[in-house]
Design a protein around this motif. Sequence first.
Motif, PDB file in Angstrom:
ATOM      1  N   VAL A 107     -15.334   9.186 -33.095  1.00  0.00           N
ATOM      2  CA  VAL A 107     -15.664  10.251 -34.035  1.00  0.00           C
ATOM      3  C   VAL A 107     -14.901  11.489 -33.605  1.00  0.00           C
ATOM      4  N   ALA A 108     -14.250  12.173 -34.568  1.00  0.00           N
ATOM      5  CA  ALA A 108     -13.469  13.370 -34.261  1.00  0.00           C
ATOM      6  C   ALA A 108     -14.285  14.614 -34.587  1.00  0.00           C
ATOM      7  N   CYS A 109     -14.295  15.550 -33.643  1.00  0.00           N
ATOM      8  CA  CYS A 109     -14.940  16.839 -33.864  1.00  0.00           C
ATOM      9  C   CYS A 109     -13.865  17.894 -34.082  1.00  0.00           C
ATOM     10  N   LEU A 110     -13.870  18.516 -35.276  1.00  0.00           N
ATOM     11  CA  LEU A 110     -12.890  19.543 -35.631  1.00  0.00           C
ATOM     12  C   LEU A 110     -13.536  20.915 -35.438  1.00  0.00           C
ATOM     13  N   THR A 111     -12.930  21.749 -34.588  1.00  0.00           N
ATOM     14  CA  THR A 111     -13.521  23.045 -34.252  1.00  0.00           C
ATOM     15  C   THR A 111     -12.492  24.151 -34.433  1.00  0.00           C
ATOM     16  N   PHE A 112     -12.894  25.230 -35.141  1.00  0.00           N
ATOM     17  CA  PHE A 112     -12.052  26.415 -35.276  1.00  0.00           C
ATOM     18  C   PHE A 112     -12.551  27.489 -34.318  1.00  0.00           C
ATOM     19  N   PHE A 113     -11.634  28.294 -33.816  1.00  0.00           N
ATOM     20  CA  PHE A 113     -11.958  29.164 -32.691  1.00  0.00           C
ATOM     21  C   PHE A 113     -12.265  30.603 -33.089  1.00  0.00           C
ATOM     22  N   LYS A 114     -12.444  30.874 -34.360  1.00  0.00           N
ATOM     23  CA  LYS A 114     -12.948  32.174 -34.766  1.00  0.00           C
ATOM     24  C   LYS A 114     -13.724  32.013 -36.073  1.00  0.00           C
ATOM     25  N   GLU A 115     -14.515  33.029 -36.387  1.00  0.00           N
ATOM     26  CA  GLU A 115     -15.411  32.914 -37.532  1.00  0.00           C
ATOM     27  C   GLU A 115     -14.676  33.107 -38.850  1.00  0.00           C
ATOM     28  N   ARG A 116     -13.766  34.068 -38.879  1.00  0.00           N
ATOM     29  CA  ARG A 116     -12.980  34.329 -40.081  1.00  0.00           C
ATOM     30  C   ARG A 116     -11.491  34.292 -39.757  1.00  0.00           C
ATOM     31  N   SER A 117     -10.658  34.014 -40.749  1.00  0.00           N
ATOM     32  CA  SER A 117      -9.213  33.929 -40.534  1.00  0.00           C
ATOM     33  C   SER A 117      -8.604  35.303 -40.294  1.00  0.00           C
ATOM     34  N   GLY A 118      -9.153  36.331 -40.907  1.00  0.00           N
ATOM     35  CA  GLY A 118      -8.623  37.685 -40.749  1.00  0.00           C
ATOM     36  C   GLY A 118      -7.525  38.036 -41.715  1.00  0.00           C
ATOM     37  N   VAL A 119      -7.097  37.097 -42.546  1.00  0.00           N
ATOM     38  CA  VAL A 119      -6.003  37.375 -43.465  1.00  0.00           C
ATOM     39  C   VAL A 119      -6.519  38.194 -44.643  1.00  0.00           C
ATOM     40  N   VAL A 120      -5.696  39.153 -45.098  1.00  0.00           N
ATOM     41  CA  VAL A 120      -5.968  39.931 -46.310  1.00  0.00           C
ATOM     42  C   VAL A 120      -4.781  39.734 -47.241  1.00  0.00           C
ATOM     43  N   CYS A 121      -5.050  39.159 -48.420  1.00  0.00           N
ATOM     44  CA  CYS A 121      -3.956  38.808 -49.332  1.00  0.00           C
ATOM     45  C   CYS A 121      -3.577  39.993 -50.215  1.00  0.00           C
ATOM     46  N   GLN A 122      -2.279  40.226 -50.309  1.00  0.00           N
ATOM     47  CA  GLN A 122      -1.763  41.238 -51.232  1.00  0.00           C
ATOM     48  C   GLN A 122      -1.600  40.622 -52.609  1.00  0.00           C
ATOM     49  N   THR A 123      -1.035  39.413 -52.653  1.00  0.00           N
ATOM     50  CA  THR A 123      -0.970  38.632 -53.899  1.00  0.00           C
ATOM     51  C   THR A 123      -1.270  37.183 -53.551  1.00  0.00           C
ATOM     52  N   GLY A 124      -1.835  36.466 -54.520  1.00  0.00           N
ATOM     53  CA  GLY A 124      -2.140  35.066 -54.301  1.00  0.00           C
ATOM     54  C   GLY A 124      -3.390  34.871 -53.471  1.00  0.00           C
ATOM     55  N   ARG A 125      -3.679  33.615 -53.132  1.00  0.00           N
ATOM     56  CA  ARG A 125      -4.852  33.255 -52.337  1.00  0.00           C
ATOM     57  C   ARG A 125      -4.418  32.375 -51.161  1.00  0.00           C
ATOM     58  N   ALA A 126      -5.168  32.458 -50.066  1.00  0.00           N
ATOM     59  CA  ALA A 126      -4.929  31.601 -48.895  1.00  0.00           C
ATOM     60  C   ALA A 126      -6.029  30.552 -48.845  1.00  0.00           C
ATOM     61  N   PHE A 127      -5.642  29.268 -48.731  1.00  0.00           N
ATOM     62  CA  PHE A 127      -6.604  28.177 -48.777  1.00  0.00           C
ATOM     63  C   PHE A 127      -6.469  27.279 -47.550  1.00  0.00           C
ATOM     64  N   MET A 128      -7.579  26.619 -47.241  1.00  0.00           N
ATOM     65  CA  MET A 128      -7.555  25.506 -46.290  1.00  0.00           C
ATOM     66  C   MET A 128      -8.283  24.340 -46.918  1.00  0.00           C
ATOM     67  N   ILE A 129      -7.678  23.165 -46.872  1.00  0.00           N
ATOM     68  CA  ILE A 129      -8.270  21.948 -47.429  1.00  0.00           C
ATOM     69  C   ILE A 129      -8.441  20.948 -46.299  1.00  0.00           C
ATOM     70  N   ILE A 130      -9.654  20.426 -46.153  1.00  0.00           N
ATOM     71  CA  ILE A 130      -9.928  19.348 -45.193  1.00  0.00           C
ATOM     72  C   ILE A 130     -10.297  18.133 -46.027  1.00  0.00           C
ATOM     73  N   GLN A 131      -9.482  17.070 -45.909  1.00  0.00           N
ATOM     74  CA  GLN A 131      -9.647  15.905 -46.781  1.00  0.00           C
ATOM     75  C   GLN A 131      -9.773  14.625 -45.963  1.00  0.00           C
ATOM     76  N   GLU A 132     -10.843  13.880 -46.238  1.00  0.00           N
ATOM     77  CA  GLU A 132     -10.989  12.550 -45.637  1.00  0.00           C
ATOM     78  C   GLU A 132      -9.982  11.614 -46.305  1.00  0.00           C
ATOM     79  N   GLN A 133      -9.176  10.909 -45.522  1.00  0.00           N
ATOM     80  CA  GLN A 133      -8.128  10.073 -46.103  1.00  0.00           C
ATOM     81  C   GLN A 133      -8.693   8.809 -46.744  1.00  0.00           C
ATOM     82  N   ARG A 134      -9.854   8.344 -46.251  1.00  0.00           N
ATOM     83  CA  ARG A 134     -10.388   7.094 -46.781  1.00  0.00           C
ATOM     84  C   ARG A 134     -11.102   7.297 -48.124  1.00  0.00           C
TER      85      ARG A 134
END
Length: 637
Positions: free
Chosen positions: A555-582
């Motif tokens: 079993v894989a444990c995925l951990t991020f090391f801060k609470e928020r990304s900190g990015v502020v977008c001037q135009t567009g949006r910033a996304f992260m997608i986590i997708q199970e391949q099966r």
Amino acid sequence: EIALPRESNITVLIKLGTPTLLAKPCYIVISKRHITMLSIKSGERIVFTFSCQSPENHFVIEIQKNIDCMSGPCPFGEVQLQPSTSLLPTLNRTFIWDVKAHKSIGLELQFSIPRLRQIGPGESCPDGVTHSISGRIDATVVRIGTFCSNGTVSRIKMQEGVKMALHLPWFHPRNVSGFSIANRSSIKRLCIIESVFEGEGSATLMSANYPEGFPEDELMTWQFVVPAHLRASVSFLNFNLSNCERKEERVEYYIPGSTTNPEVFKLEDKQPGNMAGNFNLSLQGCDQDAQSPGILRLQFQVLVQHPQNESNKIYVVDLSNERAMSLTIEPRPVKQSRKFVPGCFVCLESRTCSSNLTLTSGSKHKISFLCDDLTRLWMNVEKTISCTDHRYCQRKSYSLQVPSDILHLPVELHDFSWKLLVPKDRLSLVLVPAQKLQQHTHEKPCNTSFSYLVASAIPSQDLYFGSFCPGGSIKQIQVKQNISVTLRTFAPSFQQEASRQGLTVSFIPYFKEEGVFTVTPDTKSKVYLRTPNWDRGLPSLTSVSWNISVPRDQVACLTFFKERSGVVCQTGRAFMIIQEQRTRAEEIFSLDEDVLPKPSFHHHSFWVNISNCSPTSGKQLDLLFSVTLTPRTVDLT
């Protein structure tokens, strides 16, 4: 009994040698007739005896063969002892070969092993075997020298004839001459002596007629054959100059690699040293003053030895099979000091020296170093692998490995950079390491002697994928377009770890993401991964993915090391997608709004994709996350 064949041109002379003190008289006896000298010519047969028990203490024998190359062909090849020593009385014997030839004919004496060693006046050979060689200038005999065995002289070339005398003590068992005669074209000088060194050693050599005067206005050459890894130095032990009316007495060196051949020295000059490889030395006489000629003579020594330190060697860098590659050896950046620092130079062909040197592909280069400390230098190498026709390049692979010729150099390799170029929007690249890679992070730094730095090679794009070293979980790295891969070393131990280096790059069908990392985590350690351009933030509108494999029993444990990304977008949006391949189930996070997910557990392989917006200045996107495998406790299949 001595019988000489007709027309053999051989004469045998038995005569009294140097008398010994208190010795009773001894005679040659022929038909009861007592004589002290016996001459036997071609076609004669003589039977004789001696009147004493030890004729070797009284008599010597000379066997002379005249070889006429003026009126007919010369009998070239190995020279035989005739008559055989077994048929001769046990006396000190001297075999003499007197070869007469035209001025335009060159003759070469070739000496088989053991080669010859020249001796000076008053010296003798330990085994008593001596070779005396002389030549001719018109009617004048010129002594080339006297030689013993076990030396370096392998060949002597002359013209206008040669006289060779081999002296053998009565007790010596030698039954071969040890030399052959070959035909050569005119050498246009008095003689050429070849001296061959197979290892360390020295040779003392002398001008013709030494210690008497060298013939007026003549030229004599010595050719030295020296292994490339050894160094030769010349020192003059004794010399005299004659009184020149015209021209100037001098020595000339032909040194391979010199741009000023021949290099001319006066006899009183300091002679060259630390020469690598073969070289020639020639002595040139002058037109002497008729009233007070004086004498020109020279005795010199050649010393061949290993370099005193690493910086004196010649190194061959073979780039003849390389393309679009350059190697630069240059000083390391150092703080300026007011103290005097000796020069540190790199030399091409041992002659052209400078503080830095660039070698290009397509040629074989010979370099050496004049430097007190080679750690003051380092090497930087650049190589371009480009594809212009996507139909030809697709699926082709190239190995990214430092050539062995470069690894063998005594200067530390700093960077070896490969620039990988593909047709825009036609092909992409995949890097497959020989050993899986670890990404360098502050949490888990690389501790190897080298790393791979992967960055975009597009001038307008500021994209640094990261620094990677062997011993991790990254199985391959796919990139959209042109990149540079730099192998950077951090310690001299890279020489011992060089076997761990090795990447293969392949041209693959084009895809739109800037990079895709394939990760197969190790069950024993945590994998740390971070977005490209960690210090400056992921470039605008850039998308990067990680393909993370999870074994069936883990079993894989995925951990991020801060609470928020900190990015502020001037135009567009910033996304992260986590997708199970099966299952294709996916979670989508807005990085400029949402908090980052808490640690999540994944029972099957999954994707992490991060896509950036156009962020405002100072509010960049940079993420660090880890993957840890643990055994499954419940079978969820």
